[in-house]
Design a protein around this motif. Sequence first.
Motif, short mmCIF file in Angstrom:
data_model
loop_
_atom_site.label_atom_id
_atom_site.label_comp_id
_atom_site.label_asym_id
_atom_site.label_seq_id
_atom_site.Cartn_x
_atom_site.Cartn_y
_atom_site.Cartn_z
N TYR A 74 146.97 -10.40 37.48
CA TYR A 74 145.18 -10.92 36.82
C TYR A 74 145.70 -9.76 35.76
N GLU A 75 145.78 -8.79 35.75
CA GLU A 75 145.85 -7.54 35.26
C GLU A 75 146.96 -8.67 33.79
N VAL A 87 145.07 -10.11 31.61
CA VAL A 87 144.14 -9.56 30.70
C VAL A 87 144.29 -9.42 30.03
N ARG A 88 145.56 -8.33 29.30
CA ARG A 88 146.55 -7.81 28.94
C ARG A 88 146.57 -8.79 27.43
N ALA A 118 143.13 -10.98 27.03
CA ALA A 118 141.81 -11.10 27.19
C ALA A 118 141.99 -9.76 25.83
N THR A 134 134.67 -10.60 34.25
CA THR A 134 134.70 -11.17 33.06
C THR A 134 135.25 -11.28 32.52
N HIS A 135 136.54 -10.43 32.30
CA HIS A 135 137.90 -10.89 31.76
C HIS A 135 137.72 -12.61 32.20
N ALA A 141 134.80 -6.30 35.74
CA ALA A 141 136.36 -6.86 35.59
C ALA A 141 137.05 -7.95 36.08
N GLN A 200 142.63 -6.73 26.70
CA GLN A 200 141.87 -5.49 27.22
C GLN A 200 142.72 -4.98 28.88
N ALA A 254 132.06 -16.14 27.21
CA ALA A 254 132.48 -14.88 27.74
C ALA A 254 131.78 -13.36 27.34
N VAL A 259 137.65 -15.08 29.71
CA VAL A 259 138.14 -15.26 28.21
C VAL A 259 139.66 -16.38 29.01
N LEU A 305 142.71 -2.78 32.04
CA LEU A 305 141.66 -2.99 33.80
C LEU A 305 142.91 -1.37 34.13
#
Length: 385
Positions: free
Chosen positions: A121-122, A125-126, A129, A160-161, A157, A131, A49, A164, A133
């Motif tokens: 997905y957002e 990610v938060r 991961a 990539t995320h 993005a 992160q 990752a 993880v 977006l």
Amino acid sequence: MQTITTTEALAEFCAKAKAQPYVTVDTEFLRERTYWSKLCLVQLAIPPAKDGEAVLVDPLAEGLDLAPLHDLFRHEATVKVFHAARQDLEIFFVEAGLFPKPLFDTQVAAMVCGFGEQVGYETLVRKVARQQLDKTSRFTDWSRRPLTDAQKTYAIADVTHLRVIYEFLSKELRKSGREEWVHEEEEILLNPETYITRPEEAWLRVKTRTTTGRFLAVVRELARFREGYAQNKNIPRSRIFKDDALLELASTKPVNFDELNKSRLLLREARRGDIADGIITAVKAGLECKPEDFPEVPDEDQQLQVNTALADLLRVLLKAKSEETGVAAKLIASSSDLDRIAAGKRDVPALSGWRQEVFGHDALRLAKGELALTAAGAAVRLVPV
């Protein structure tokens, strides 16, 4: 950020991916003006990752053949990871007649792992991961070239995320022993029937309160024509005529152009040419249909004799089971499932597979009067009767 535009470069990356335990995949496509999705971009990433390779594949590049990607999708040693895979899978099934296997859908896995219903997905990610977006490029025109830097950054993005997120969720599933639950759900995504729309069955998606045989026969023929025409011309069915216009036509039953032009809801383009001819032919076919050939409303669409008190209790039980297991309630049982159980039906998804273990067994006990529900503070307890 590499953008692959040649078959040779794609084959080189796919060879690397075959040596990895998994590859994350996403697509960008357009469907507003077509029946079938137009594939505009494919994003791929391989582990690890932190420093693994991620690429964009441009399927619109002249001379690019996606055969190496299709070969990767058939490679059983590499898991193909998607988020909310259904639309992506439909594209590859329609264009290449294949499904990426083995499949891992992080949205399904997240629903099993306690992240709620249809988690985006957002959000993952938060939460996973750690992160953020930038979603400003989400609704851009992905068919235009060249792609902007912002579009490329947004697109990459999405894979990539995802590395993880996949590693986290797969670990959680192994710990909980629920891997098979996710596999059961993914089998639905990998079933061709999920994506095949047959024109002769298109009428089943048209919602109507009128269920007389002759009316439904005309609805069936109009829906059959519309679906076949949309598929052949690769245009959205709504561009031909919408459901409200279809139902109006089934009521007025025009058999010539003068009668057709009296429609209030039909688009101007549908009042002439091939579409007008198709409508009149479909109406005549419905009117000439013999009574023994009238379409029958499927059992699940008939008016159910629902025990409303039992349905309410089943909803309480479902909420309790969802909270107990951490699995999204909608994944365990739909509202329709609960109503069908309360109406005495037993051919219900919530009563089979892993759902039987989590919810179905106790739902049937509740329906038989063998189980009672009591409240203890904010919790619901199950009491054998």
